[in-house]
Design an enzyme around this catalytic site. Structure first.
Site, PDB file in Angstrom:
ATOM      1  N   LYS A  54       0.851  -1.198   0.000  1.00 55.48           N
ATOM      2  CA  LYS A  54       0.000   0.000   0.000  1.00 55.48           C
ATOM      3  C   LYS A  54       0.886   1.247   0.000  1.00 55.48           C
ATOM      4  O   LYS A  54       1.933   1.267   0.660  1.00 55.48           O
ATOM      5  CB  LYS A  54      -0.890  -0.045   1.253  1.00 55.48           C
ATOM      6  CG  LYS A  54      -1.916   1.065   1.371  1.00 55.48           C
ATOM      7  CD  LYS A  54      -2.768   0.854   2.632  1.00 55.48           C
ATOM      8  CE  LYS A  54      -3.848   1.898   2.804  1.00 55.48           C
ATOM      9  NZ  LYS A  54      -4.677   1.667   4.009  1.00 55.48           N
ATOM     10  N   SER A 109      -9.641   1.451   3.221  1.00 54.08           N
ATOM     11  CA  SER A 109      -8.826   2.237   2.325  1.00 54.08           C
ATOM     12  C   SER A 109      -7.754   1.433   1.574  1.00 54.08           C
ATOM     13  O   SER A 109      -7.194   1.942   0.606  1.00 54.08           O
ATOM     14  CB  SER A 109      -8.123   3.359   3.109  1.00 54.08           C
ATOM     15  OG  SER A 109      -7.242   2.813   4.074  1.00 54.08           O
ATOM     16  N   SER A 135      -9.567  -0.897   7.455  1.00 54.06           N
ATOM     17  CA  SER A 135      -9.062  -0.757   6.084  1.00 54.06           C
ATOM     18  C   SER A 135      -8.319  -1.942   5.499  1.00 54.06           C
ATOM     19  O   SER A 135      -8.022  -1.938   4.310  1.00 54.06           O
ATOM     20  CB  SER A 135      -8.153   0.463   5.995  1.00 54.06           C
ATOM     21  OG  SER A 135      -8.936   1.601   5.848  1.00 54.06           O
TER      22      SER A 135
END
Ligand code: GLN
Length: 500
Positions: free
Chosen positions: A80, A155, A179
């Protein structure tokens, strides 16, 4: 196709010299080329660097290195865009970091590299990890591999989509309120949020420091256990990481649930829970009982306050953490007549609407006159939520719940309604307030009932297991036993069918 394998399958092939790290890495890069135009999980990747790492791994394999010493030797893992990788861009899904390149590795990245992993790619995310759909990225909208008209969750939406689309073997994400678990549920993979303090946050760009943890997105529970074993542990550079030894998580996957007691929180199976999700969770609970677990009802009476509490604490912490993006220290700079104007113009141009909304809210709840009414009160309610969980954990070994109240929704469906978006985290958020661990695993699909509107649309549904603080071994054991007795994790989206 080595990119379609799990980590344990791939490392077995490496050991038998059936596949090289270079061909596994090349297969991931080819898959990115083939499908990422439709999925849009990757913000960038450095193919030359990935192949150089792969050649080094092949050299080590030829030299006799084994996966007992280096559990991820030759395994391509993506990250990420909120975790620092030396020499690679670090944008947090935001424009404010401009062309920033990280000068150092996060501790988790050092650990992945020491375990032999090939660390490649920057995965899309909601800006600064604020969101539940990845639509708040300043760069692009990631698509759900099961239906590209839908969001992948967030997210860490890029991380979940990339794993499910076989663009990497596993990925790192971050989980502040759900997330890692929620996108795992919505895309149909495993998402593990470790307990607060289990994994070092050094090199993870801070959103809400008392809630953030780095987590793993993987194709099955064994891979998540392997990955956690590599990234967990005390780090003197993160004072909140806990000096506790790291168990052999993979060795704890016994496949049976005898003697375990699981709690079903009565407050979670009501209200806005989608009927198909509810049915899938009920079936999963029955399956857990068949496997030998005892199921009891528990109560978490402060559930209704969790979202409001989270959005006060998270925004307060975010308003302080994001003050560092000032146009002087990092990335983007928009000049002004004086430093204050420079600061305001840079932040005005660099941050997106949701980030600005949260900085304003967080600044407000911390301001003199409102601090006691909001921030201090939220901290007190946080203690009540924690007590609910600790009380439940006196009676049971883990809790079983849905991960998300609905399956993946359509792109744009909730984008203009922040409150609706915030409700997507109702089942995941308390875990971060408490600091315990949680995992989401596939437990079914929508569209399996003839009564649904579109019976052909199959969207993944996630089952969440919440464990005690530092109870990762137990939830991994339960998740693995369930997974091995079902076939949900083996299904692949049709979009990914290999080309003829
Ligand atoms: N959706 C939640 C938020 O927007 C949680 C995000 C996260 O876990 N990073 O804050």
């Amino acid at each position: 196709m080595p990119n379609r394998l799990t980590i344990s399958e791939l490392t077995a092939k490496f050991a038998r010299r059936e596949v090289s790290a270079r061909s596994a890495t090349q297969a991931c890069l080819d898959q990115v080329q083939r499908v990422d135009g439709r999925i849009r999980a990757f913000l960038s990747y450095d193919a030359t660097d990935a192949l150089a790492q792969a050649d080094a791994a092949d050299g080590a394999l030829t030299g006799g290195a084994t996966h007992a010493d280096k559990p991820l030797l030759g395994v391509p893992i993506a990250t990420k865009d909120v975790i620092a990788v030396k020499g690679q861009p670090l944008n947090c899904g935001s424009k404010i970091l401009g062309k920033f390149v990280s000068p150092y590795d996060a501790t988790v990245i050092e650990k992945l590299k020491a375990a032999g992993a090939i660390v490649f790619g920057r995965l899309n995310m909601d800006e600064f990890a604020m969101g539940s759909s990845t639509e708040n990225s300043a760069f692009q909208v990631t698509r759900n591999p099961w239906d590209t008209a839908r969001i992948p969750g967030g997210s860490s939406g890029g991380s979940a989509a990339a794993v499910v689309a076989d663009e990497c073997l596993a990925a790192l994400g971050s989980d502040t309120g759900g997330s890692v678990r929620q996108p795992a549920a919505l895309c149909g993979c495993v998402g593990l949020k470790p307990s607060y303090g289990r994994v070092s946050r050094y090199g993870l760009v801070a959103y809400a420091s008392s809630l953030d943890q780095i987590g793993c997105l993987a194709k099955d529970v064994r891979d998540a256990a392997t990955l956690l074993g590599v990234i967990a542990g005390h780090d003197s550079r993160d004072s909140t990481s806990v000096p506790q030894s790291v168990p052999n998580y993979a060795a704890g996957l016994t496949g049976d649930l005898k003697g375990l007691k699981l709690g079903l929180p009565k407050e979670y199976m009501v209200g806005g829970l989608d009927a198909e999700v509810k049915r899938a969770i009920e079936a999963a609970v029955q399956q857990l009982a068949r496997l030998g677990a005892e199921i009891v009802e528990v109560s978490l009476p402060h559930t209704d306050y969790a979202i409001a509490t989270y959005y006060i604490i998270a925004t307060a912490e975010a308003s302080a953490n994001l003050a560092r993006f000032d146009g002087i220290r990092y990335g983007l700079r928009v000049d002004g007549a004086d430093p204050i104007e420079l600061y305001a113009r840079t932040r005005g141009a660099g941050f997106g609407a949701e980030v600005k909304r949260r900085i304003i809210l967080g600044t407000y709840v911390l301001s003199s006159g409102y601090y006691d009414a909001y921030y201090l009160r939220a901290q007190k309610v946080r203690t009540l939520v924690r007590q609910d969980f600790l009380r439940a954990f006196e009676k049971v070994d883990a809790l079983v719940t849905p991960t998300s109240p609905t399956a993946a929704f359509k792109i744009g469906e909730k984008a203009d309604d922040p409150l609706q978006m915030y409700l997507a985290d109702i089942f995941t958020i308390s875990c971060n307030l408490v600091g315990n661990c949680g995992i989401s695993i596939p437990c079914g699909f929508t569209g399996s009932q003839p009564s649904t509107i579109n019976p052909h649309l199959r969207l993944p549904i996630g089952l969440q297991l919440l464990g005690k603080p530092f109870g990762e071994r137990t939830i991994l054991r339960i998740a693995h036993a369930y997974e091995q007795s079902t076939a949900w994790h083996k299904e692949k989206p049709s979009l990914l069918a290999p080309s003829p």
